[in-house]
Design a protein around this motif. Structure first.
Motif, mmCIF file in Angstrom:
data_model
loop_
_atom_site.group_PDB
_atom_site.id
_atom_site.type_symbol
_atom_site.label_atom_id
_atom_site.label_comp_id
_atom_site.label_asym_id
_atom_site.label_seq_id
_atom_site.Cartn_x
_atom_site.Cartn_y
_atom_site.Cartn_z
ATOM 1 N N GLY A 57 0.789 -1.227 0.000
ATOM 2 C CA GLY A 57 0.000 0.000 0.000
ATOM 3 C C GLY A 57 0.821 1.277 0.000
ATOM 4 O O GLY A 57 0.276 2.372 -0.046
ATOM 5 N N ASP A 58 2.146 1.160 0.046
ATOM 6 C CA ASP A 58 3.010 2.334 0.049
ATOM 7 C C ASP A 58 2.905 3.048 -1.295
ATOM 8 O O ASP A 58 2.995 2.418 -2.344
ATOM 9 N N GLN A 59 2.700 4.335 -1.275
ATOM 10 C CA GLN A 59 2.580 5.119 -2.496
ATOM 11 C C GLN A 59 3.932 5.594 -3.034
ATOM 12 O O GLN A 59 3.996 6.236 -4.069
ATOM 13 N N TRP A 60 4.989 5.269 -2.337
ATOM 14 C CA TRP A 60 6.331 5.668 -2.761
ATOM 15 C C TRP A 60 7.028 4.496 -3.429
ATOM 16 O O TRP A 60 6.957 3.365 -2.948
ATOM 17 N N ARG A 61 7.714 4.770 -4.514
ATOM 18 C CA ARG A 61 8.630 3.796 -5.113
ATOM 19 C C ARG A 61 10.019 4.154 -4.596
ATOM 20 O O ARG A 61 10.382 5.323 -4.547
ATOM 21 N N GLN A 62 10.776 3.131 -4.208
ATOM 22 C CA GLN A 62 12.109 3.364 -3.658
ATOM 23 C C GLN A 62 13.142 2.578 -4.456
ATOM 24 O O GLN A 62 12.899 1.429 -4.834
ATOM 25 N N TRP A 63 14.272 3.222 -4.676
ATOM 26 C CA TRP A 63 15.394 2.597 -5.364
ATOM 27 C C TRP A 63 16.639 2.760 -4.522
ATOM 28 O O TRP A 63 16.801 3.744 -3.825
ATOM 29 N N VAL A 64 17.539 1.807 -4.630
ATOM 30 C CA VAL A 64 18.883 1.963 -4.093
ATOM 31 C C VAL A 64 19.744 2.426 -5.268
ATOM 32 O O VAL A 64 19.547 1.996 -6.401
ATOM 33 N N ILE A 65 20.663 3.340 -5.004
ATOM 34 C CA ILE A 65 21.609 3.819 -6.012
ATOM 35 C C ILE A 65 22.874 2.975 -5.859
ATOM 36 O O ILE A 65 23.488 2.962 -4.791
#
Length: 177
Positions: A57-65
């Motif tokens: 349900g999280d509205q954020w997409r997260q990436w590791v650089i």
């Protein structure tokens, strides 16, 4: 939300895994890196794992650089849709990786991705004293749009917030559509 991988010349951006936690913990525990973050420095690798792990349900997409040359995680990116076509971005880079253009490269690639996916506007929320982040946003063409007084209650006290915005037709001098 699922964060599909993407790349730039020197970096790979992909969904974080628990294997990234020790390297990311180096950034998230650093008081200098976390000074203007909305939460205090992390006290354990487990806290970093919980923070960067996507939740249902999280509205954020997260990436590791990830730096391609070393294969090491050097920071994180995030994007959240605030309204249809309006994306907020966030970024964090380890102190050891700063000063080499990685933040500019990663955020630029993220902006390219978001506009290619149909965003009409990208914005960022910064502490008014975060000179390095503000310099990056200005360099990328963001415009200062407003000041929200006493917006955040953080580990360093109640802080104002500066909103910076960039429209698709402003990005890299592209003509209006």
């Amino acid at each position: 939300m699922r964060a599909e991988p993407f790349e730039s010349e020197r970096l790979t951006m992909r969904a974080p895994t628990t294997d990234d936690a020790p390297a990311l913990f180096e950034a998230y525990r650093d008081p200098r890196v976390m000074r203007f973050w909305s939460s205090p420095p992390h006290g354990s690798v487990a806290e970093t794992v919980a923070y960067v792990t996507p939740h249902a349900g999280d509205q954020w997409r997260q990436w590791v650089i990830v730096e391609k040359a070393s294969g090491r995680a050097i920071g994180t990116l995030a994007a959240g849709e605030r309204r249809r076509g309006v994306m907020e971005v966030g970024y964090l880079l380890s102190a050891a990786a700063s000063g080499r253009g990685f933040a500019r490269e990663a955020v630029s690639a993220l902006i390219d991705l978001l506009f290619a996916q149909g965003a009409r506007r990208v914005f960022a929320d910064t502490d008014p004293d975060n000179a390095r982040s503000i310099a990056l946003l200005v360099d990328l063409g963001f415009q200062r749009e407003g000041l929200l007084r006493a917006e955040w209650e953080t580990h360093i006290g109640v802080r104002d917030s500066v909103i910076w915005g960039l429209l698709r037709d402003e990005w890299r001098g592209k003509p209006a559509r």
